[in-house]
Write a protein that holds these residues in place. Structure first.
Motif, PDB file in Angstrom:
ATOM      1  N   GLU A  43     -11.877  46.702  26.038  1.00  0.00           N
ATOM      2  CA  GLU A  43     -12.699  47.729  26.661  1.00  0.00           C
ATOM      3  C   GLU A  43     -12.618  47.657  28.176  1.00  0.00           C
ATOM      4  OE1 GLU A  43     -17.338  49.322  26.733  1.00  0.00           O
ATOM      5  OE2 GLU A  43     -16.698  47.862  25.232  1.00  0.00           O
ATOM      6  N   ARG A  44     -12.734  46.452  28.737  1.00  0.00           N
ATOM      7  CA  ARG A  44     -12.698  46.298  30.195  1.00  0.00           C
ATOM      8  C   ARG A  44     -11.554  45.416  30.659  1.00  0.00           C
ATOM      9  NH1 ARG A  44     -18.181  45.234  33.191  1.00  0.00           N
ATOM     10  NH2 ARG A  44     -16.772  45.916  34.837  1.00  0.00           N
ATOM     11  N   ILE A  45     -10.852  44.783  29.734  1.00  0.00           N
ATOM     12  CA  ILE A  45      -9.740  43.894  30.079  1.00  0.00           C
ATOM     13  C   ILE A  45      -8.761  43.889  28.914  1.00  0.00           C
ATOM     14  CG2 ILE A  45     -10.876  41.811  29.165  1.00  0.00           C
ATOM     15  CD1 ILE A  45      -9.650  40.263  31.526  1.00  0.00           C
ATOM     16  N   ALA A  95      -7.314  38.949  29.309  1.00  0.00           N
ATOM     17  CA  ALA A  95      -8.330  38.151  28.626  1.00  0.00           C
ATOM     18  C   ALA A  95      -7.823  36.735  28.368  1.00  0.00           C
ATOM     19  CB  ALA A  95      -8.720  38.814  27.311  1.00  0.00           C
ATOM     20  N   PHE A  96      -6.566  36.624  27.966  1.00  0.00           N
ATOM     21  CA  PHE A  96      -5.997  35.303  27.698  1.00  0.00           C
ATOM     22  C   PHE A  96      -5.980  34.465  28.970  1.00  0.00           C
ATOM     23  CE2 PHE A  96      -2.911  32.043  26.831  1.00  0.00           C
ATOM     24  CZ  PHE A  96      -3.018  31.806  25.460  1.00  0.00           C
ATOM     25  N   LEU A  97      -5.482  35.058  30.061  1.00  0.00           N
ATOM     26  CA  LEU A  97      -5.412  34.330  31.326  1.00  0.00           C
ATOM     27  C   LEU A  97      -6.801  33.948  31.818  1.00  0.00           C
ATOM     28  CD1 LEU A  97      -3.712  33.262  33.675  1.00  0.00           C
ATOM     29  CD2 LEU A  97      -3.855  35.548  34.711  1.00  0.00           C
ATOM     30  N   MET A 131     -10.961  29.887  32.993  1.00  0.00           N
ATOM     31  CA  MET A 131     -12.368  29.481  32.899  1.00  0.00           C
ATOM     32  C   MET A 131     -12.502  28.153  32.155  1.00  0.00           C
ATOM     33  SD  MET A 131     -14.572  32.984  32.299  1.00  0.00           S
ATOM     34  CE  MET A 131     -13.851  33.313  30.683  1.00  0.00           C
ATOM     35  N   THR A 132     -11.730  27.995  31.076  1.00  0.00           N
ATOM     36  CA  THR A 132     -11.804  26.738  30.333  1.00  0.00           C
ATOM     37  C   THR A 132     -11.223  25.592  31.138  1.00  0.00           C
ATOM     38  OG1 THR A 132     -11.490  28.044  28.317  1.00  0.00           O
ATOM     39  CG2 THR A 132     -11.363  25.657  28.099  1.00  0.00           C
ATOM     40  N   LEU A 148     -16.422  40.756  30.953  1.00  0.00           N
ATOM     41  CA  LEU A 148     -15.044  41.060  30.567  1.00  0.00           C
ATOM     42  C   LEU A 148     -14.720  40.683  29.122  1.00  0.00           C
ATOM     43  CD1 LEU A 148     -13.300  39.913  33.863  1.00  0.00           C
ATOM     44  CD2 LEU A 148     -13.906  42.227  33.171  1.00  0.00           C
ATOM     45  N   THR A 149     -15.055  39.467  28.716  1.00  0.00           N
ATOM     46  CA  THR A 149     -14.739  39.022  27.353  1.00  0.00           C
ATOM     47  C   THR A 149     -15.965  38.524  26.600  1.00  0.00           C
ATOM     48  OG1 THR A 149     -14.303  36.712  28.016  1.00  0.00           O
ATOM     49  CG2 THR A 149     -12.440  38.257  28.098  1.00  0.00           C
ATOM     50  N   GLY A 150     -17.100  38.451  27.279  1.00  0.00           N
ATOM     51  CA  GLY A 150     -18.270  37.820  26.683  1.00  0.00           C
ATOM     52  C   GLY A 150     -18.286  36.328  26.909  1.00  0.00           C
TER      53      GLY A 150
END
Length: 233
Positions: free
Chosen positions: A115-117, A122-124, A129-130, A168-170
């Motif tokens: 929806e937004r990414i 999203a993968f990157l 973040m992790t 972006l991904t939750g």
């Protein structure tokens, strides 16, 4: 056995309070409130069960500790199984409260992209973040222990990554947090959950490799006392 029970119970609580904050209160508390909910519940659990299991509560963290050679492959495998079971239980309780208690769910709690990414972004994002979360975790701790202010740095880092990731991904950064909601979230959530398993595991492993390069044998964590220096006689 206590360690594995602690990991399952702790992950269930992390999902219940973190995802629950989004599911039941996103419109009221917003992104900042949900981010703080995740950070605060992890912070409290680090001090509560950190002395028992290290309070990983996250397969990506466990993979980071495995690559960093702080736990064995057998321990890591059982940790991950316990965490996934805990995540499922935590989301199951949220669903139970929703159906039995007549509480409307504002969102389904599952991570998503599109929806937004897009999928690549999203993968990157999830890898980065992790990586941030696990790198801080490894750099401020020694072994599998949480000591003094370690938990504060880790909890604040989890809140920080949620601030950018939620819109972006939750924000996953934790496969166990993503699997439970996806199992209850329908076909779209199930078709996308692979990303929120693979990307955090990649980020966790990369953080362990980076920590190995950054840390030296003489590097102390911020909370370790300086070694005693004895004056020559």
């Amino acid at each position: 056995m206590n360690r594995y029970i602690a990991e399952a119970a702790g992950t269930a609580l992390l999902v219940f309070f973190g995802v629950g904050a989004a599911v039941f209160g996103l419109a009221q508390i917003g992104t900042l409130g949900v981010a703080l909910a995740f950070g605060l519940v992890l912070l409290t659990l680090l001090y509560a069960i950190g002395p028992v299991s290290g309070a990983h509560l996250n397969p990506a963290v466990t993979v980071g500790f495995l690559v960093a050679r702080r736990i064995t492959a057998t321990e890591a495998g059982v940790y991950i199984i316990a965490q996934v079971i805990g995540g499922f239980i935590g989301m199951g309780v949220i669903r139970l409260i929703s159906t039995a208690g007549g509480v409307e769910m504002q969102v389904n709690g599952a991570n998503s992209y599109g929806e937004r990414i897009n999928v690549g972004g999203a993968f990157l994002l999830e890898v980065i973040m992790t990586f941030m979360l696990v790198l801080v975790w490894l750099m401020v701790t020694r072994g599998n222990d949480v000591y003094a202010f370690d938990g504060l740095a880790i909890g604040l880092t989890l809140a920080l990554v949620h601030l950018i990731g939620i819109p972006l991904t939750g924000t996953s950064v934790n496969p166990a947090r993503s699997i439970g909601p996806a199992l209850f979230g329908g076909s779209t959530a199930l078709s996308q959950v692979w990303l929120f398993i693979v990307a955090p595991l990649v980020g966790g492993a990369l953080a362990a490799l980076a920590e190995r390069s950054l840390r030296t044998s003489s590097l102390r964590t911020p909370n370790e006392p300086a070694p005693e220096v004895r004056s020559p006689r």
